[in-house]
Design an enzyme around this catalytic site. Structure first.
Site, mmCIF file in Angstrom:
data_model
loop_
_atom_site.group_PDB
_atom_site.id
_atom_site.type_symbol
_atom_site.label_atom_id
_atom_site.label_comp_id
_atom_site.label_asym_id
_atom_site.label_seq_id
_atom_site.Cartn_x
_atom_site.Cartn_y
_atom_site.Cartn_z
ATOM 1 C CE LYS A 33 1.021 -26.548 95.950
ATOM 2 N NZ LYS A 33 2.163 -27.253 95.397
ATOM 3 N N GLY A 182 24.277 -26.831 105.219
ATOM 4 C CA GLY A 182 23.227 -26.808 106.242
ATOM 5 C C GLY A 182 22.778 -28.224 106.546
ATOM 6 C CD GLU A 203 27.874 -22.634 104.114
ATOM 7 O OE1 GLU A 203 26.995 -23.470 103.918
ATOM 8 O OE2 GLU A 203 27.631 -21.404 104.205
ATOM 9 C CG MET A 318 11.675 -22.677 107.357
ATOM 10 S SD MET A 318 12.165 -22.505 105.646
ATOM 11 C CE MET A 318 11.129 -21.161 105.098
ATOM 12 C CG LEU A 319 13.228 -26.991 112.745
ATOM 13 C CD1 LEU A 319 13.720 -26.689 114.142
ATOM 14 C CD2 LEU A 319 14.023 -28.140 112.127
ATOM 15 C CG HIS A 444 24.930 -47.268 134.901
ATOM 16 N ND1 HIS A 444 25.908 -46.532 134.280
ATOM 17 C CD2 HIS A 444 25.463 -48.504 135.138
ATOM 18 C CE1 HIS A 444 26.997 -47.279 134.155
ATOM 19 N NE2 HIS A 444 26.745 -48.480 134.670
HETATM 20 C C1 LIG Z 1 14.838 -33.085 102.831
HETATM 21 C C2 LIG Z 1 14.191 -32.434 104.038
HETATM 22 C C3 LIG Z 1 14.379 -32.998 105.283
HETATM 23 C C4 LIG Z 1 13.772 -32.422 106.393
HETATM 24 N N1 LIG Z 1 13.985 -33.005 107.610
HETATM 25 C C5 LIG Z 1 13.404 -32.479 108.697
HETATM 26 C C6 LIG Z 1 13.561 -33.090 109.967
HETATM 27 O O1 LIG Z 1 14.211 -34.125 110.105
HETATM 28 N N2 LIG Z 1 12.955 -32.528 111.032
HETATM 29 C C7 LIG Z 1 12.212 -31.385 110.915
HETATM 30 O O2 LIG Z 1 11.689 -30.905 111.917
HETATM 31 N N3 LIG Z 1 12.048 -30.769 109.722
HETATM 32 C C8 LIG Z 1 12.614 -31.296 108.622
HETATM 33 N N4 LIG Z 1 12.416 -30.704 107.398
HETATM 34 C C9 LIG Z 1 11.595 -29.473 107.346
HETATM 35 C C10 LIG Z 1 10.118 -29.817 107.394
HETATM 36 O O3 LIG Z 1 9.803 -30.682 106.336
HETATM 37 C C11 LIG Z 1 9.276 -28.548 107.323
HETATM 38 O O4 LIG Z 1 9.677 -27.659 108.328
HETATM 39 C C12 LIG Z 1 7.808 -28.867 107.507
HETATM 40 O O5 LIG Z 1 7.353 -29.770 106.534
HETATM 41 C C13 LIG Z 1 6.950 -27.580 107.453
HETATM 42 O O6 LIG Z 1 5.626 -27.926 107.628
HETATM 43 P P1 LIG Z 1 4.445 -27.024 107.074
HETATM 44 O O7 LIG Z 1 3.195 -27.676 107.580
HETATM 45 O O8 LIG Z 1 4.681 -25.613 107.387
HETATM 46 O O9 LIG Z 1 4.501 -27.138 105.473
HETATM 47 P P2 LIG Z 1 4.774 -28.301 104.438
HETATM 48 O O10 LIG Z 1 5.156 -29.557 105.089
HETATM 49 O O11 LIG Z 1 5.684 -27.728 103.426
HETATM 50 O O12 LIG Z 1 3.360 -28.553 103.793
HETATM 51 C C14 LIG Z 1 2.718 -27.610 102.997
HETATM 52 C C15 LIG Z 1 1.597 -28.279 102.231
HETATM 53 O O13 LIG Z 1 0.784 -27.277 101.658
HETATM 54 C C16 LIG Z 1 0.369 -27.693 100.370
HETATM 55 N N5 LIG Z 1 0.018 -26.487 99.615
HETATM 56 C C17 LIG Z 1 0.798 -25.414 99.342
HETATM 57 N N6 LIG Z 1 0.103 -24.457 98.706
HETATM 58 C C18 LIG Z 1 -1.152 -24.941 98.543
HETATM 59 C C19 LIG Z 1 -2.327 -24.418 97.966
HETATM 60 N N7 LIG Z 1 -2.367 -23.187 97.447
HETATM 61 N N8 LIG Z 1 -3.443 -25.212 97.962
HETATM 62 C C20 LIG Z 1 -3.413 -26.440 98.512
HETATM 63 N N9 LIG Z 1 -2.325 -26.982 99.090
HETATM 64 C C21 LIG Z 1 -1.214 -26.229 99.113
HETATM 65 C C22 LIG Z 1 1.591 -28.430 99.842
HETATM 66 O O14 LIG Z 1 1.227 -29.290 98.788
HETATM 67 C C23 LIG Z 1 2.053 -29.175 101.091
HETATM 68 O O15 LIG Z 1 1.432 -30.420 101.200
HETATM 69 C C24 LIG Z 1 12.975 -31.266 106.261
HETATM 70 C C25 LIG Z 1 12.773 -30.706 104.992
HETATM 71 C C26 LIG Z 1 13.363 -31.288 103.893
HETATM 72 C C27 LIG Z 1 13.129 -30.692 102.536
#
Ligand SMILES: Cc1cc2nc3c(=O)[nH]c(=O)nc-3n(C[C@H](O)[C@H](O)[C@H](O)COP(=O)(O)OP(=O)(O)OC[C@H]3O[C@@H](n4cnc5c(N)ncnc54)[C@H](O)[C@@H]3O)c2cc1C
Length: 465
Positions: A33, A182, A203, A318-319, A444
């Protein structure tokens, strides 16, 4: 045409799943989206935050650390718009990379909001309001997560911001209030502190970084305090008055009591993230949910045949790398292969300075489970490379099974901890013992020798301590 697999969402879970499925010979589509691929991680998460962490770390070092190495810098000056451009270019390169990989793997992309109208049918509504229907044998939900909100506090992304707004502030706030200690709060709090903000972190719990090893969290908090961050633990923000020029946050003791006011120019609400399934049609389909998360079985399957889920939208940390591994596993399972994710060996990194990294169990978890364990610890003050680099803050801690010596958890606070945790993760993936790490030749002089020394310390025979 009917696709073999359609993935909704192109974050690290979704796009990796789509690519792996295409590699395995499936005809694959994705639905997204947002105007760019890559999800939270590439657009508003991991990638932009790491760009700002990198740039702000160098800015701070140029101001304070270079002189000691004989590099004279005439007072580094911040050009915030240029730093933001640097971040945006990093994001752009990454999201374009995903678009290239979709093309290369012949994955079709449907841009618009996806709604599952029946098993095997997704209605995609574009920004222009037009809809098209995608027919598919299997659906993987990879719709990720959204910012968790505090009741009664409205995020405007200008003065009261989520991580998304905090990645794009137009000027350095004189005072930044961070709500929630966090990973995201501490990373973005570090960015703005390095750029000149006075940062106060509130916190609810009596500790920072819930879920991390307590000893590591306590030491890390002291390091952040030394850098100038202020912490108010066991406290809760109950309201933020944004009627004046300065925000006024009401902060109460977590257990209740008299409120005090903390003033700030910007407040970052970083109390966590929640699974995102809005408008997907899951309730109508009867997909089982639990506290907002999609419930799946060991094969990532929901209770509705042909519908699977991965990433932030299901249980677990959530990574990004957890989401990626699940994406690969479900694609392989759909292809009849044996996909697998080892949830006992998922590393977690905080990209501050120094970094904090961990994999496996914490001491608190082992105690609670009644598992007898041995501890090996080694401080970076005793590591040659750390001494010469002046990055002696922190330590490596290895926890291994008291009887078998199998590595159960590794926790590192120190420069480059995020890179070093990988060797511990590999060791755990192979069921390795502390002795295996101790007997592995390490180059090293590197910081990674501290990992070997901590493994030696498990058997009470470190060399450099
Ligand atoms: C500021 C920040 C820093 C972070 N740093 C790290 C890090 O350093 N290392 C790490 O491992 N994790 C990090 N994370 C967490 C990481 O971003 C998430 O765990 C990861 O993006 C999850 O991946 P995902 O594929 O589940 O979903 P997402 O990356 O959230 O992607 C979901 C996608 O689905 C799309 N979508 C949703 N609903 C619909 C729909 N109905 N139709 C079409 N498209 C849709 C969205 O637009 C989005 O593009 C961070 C998060 C944030 C907010």
């Amino acid at each position: 045409m009917t696709y073999d697999l359609t993935v909704i969402g192109t974050g690290p879970g979704g796009y990796v799943c789509a690519i792996r499925a295409a590699q395995l010979g499936m005809k694959v589509a994705v639905v997204e989206k947002w105007p760019t691929f890559g999800g939270t991680c590439l657009n508003i998460g991991c990638i932009p935050s790491k760009a700002l962490l990198h740039a702000s770390e160098l800015y701070e070092e140029a101001g304070h650390g270079f002189a000691a190495m004989g590099i004279k810098v005439m007072g580094p000056k911040l050009d915030l718009p240029a730093m933001m451009k640097f971040k945006d270019e990093g994001v752009d390169g990454n999201v374009k990379g995903v678009a290239f990989l979709f093309k290369k793997n012949k994955i079709d992309a449907f841009i618009g909001h996806g709604k599952i109208t029946a098993p095997g049918k997704i209605e995609v509504k574009g920004a222009d309001g037009k809809t098209q229907t995608v027919e598919t044998k299997n659906i993987v939900i990879a719709t990720g997560s959204d910012v968790a909100r505090l009741k009664g506090i409205e995020i405007d992304e200008k003065r009261i911001v989520s991580s998304t707004g905090a990645l794009a502030l137009e000027k350095v706030p004189a005072n930044l209030l961070v709500v929630g200690a966090g990973v995201i709060g501490l990373e973005l709090g570090s960015v703005w502190r390095r750029l000149g903000a006075k940062v106060t972190v509130v916190e609810f719990l009596d500790r920072i970084l819930p879920g991390m090893d307590l000893e590591v969290a306590r030491q890390f908090q002291r390091m952040l305090q030394k850098q100038g961050m202020t912490f108010k633990l066991s406290s809760k923000v109950t309201a933020i008055d944004s009627s004046g020029k300065i925000l006024k946050a009401s902060v109460e003791p977590a257990a209740g009591g008299a409120a005090e006011t903390i003033e700030a120019d910007v407040a970052l609400i970083s109390i966590g993230r929640v699974p995102y399934t809005e408008g997907l049609g899951l309730a109508e389909l009867g997909v089982t949910m639990e506290r907002g998360r999609v419930v799946i079985d060991q094969h990532f399957a929901t209770n509705v045949p042909g519908i699977y889920a991965i990433g932030d939208v299901i249980a677990g940390p959530m990574l990004a790398h957890k989401a990626e591994d699940e994406g690969i596993a479900v694609a392989e399972m759909l292809a009849g292969e044996a996909g697998h994710v080892n949830y006992d060996a998922i590393p977690n990194v905080i990209y501050t300075f120094p970094e904090v990294a961990s994999v496996g169990k914490t001491e608190e978890e082992l105690k609670q489970a009644g598992i007898a364990y041995s501890v090996g610890k080694f401080p970076f003050t005793a590591n040659g490379r750390a001494k010469v680099n002046r990055t002696t803050d922190g330590f490596v801690k290895i926890l291994s099974d008291a009887k078998t010596d199998r590595v159960l958890g590794v926790h590192i606070v120190g420069a480059d901890a995020g890179t070093m945790i990988s060797e511990a993760t590999v060791a755990m993936e192979f069921g390795g013992a502390a002795e295996d790490i101790a007997r592995t030749c390490h180059p090293h002089p590197t910081l990674s020798e501290a990992v070997k020394e901590a493994a030696l310390a498990v058997a009470k025979r470190p060399i450099h301590m």
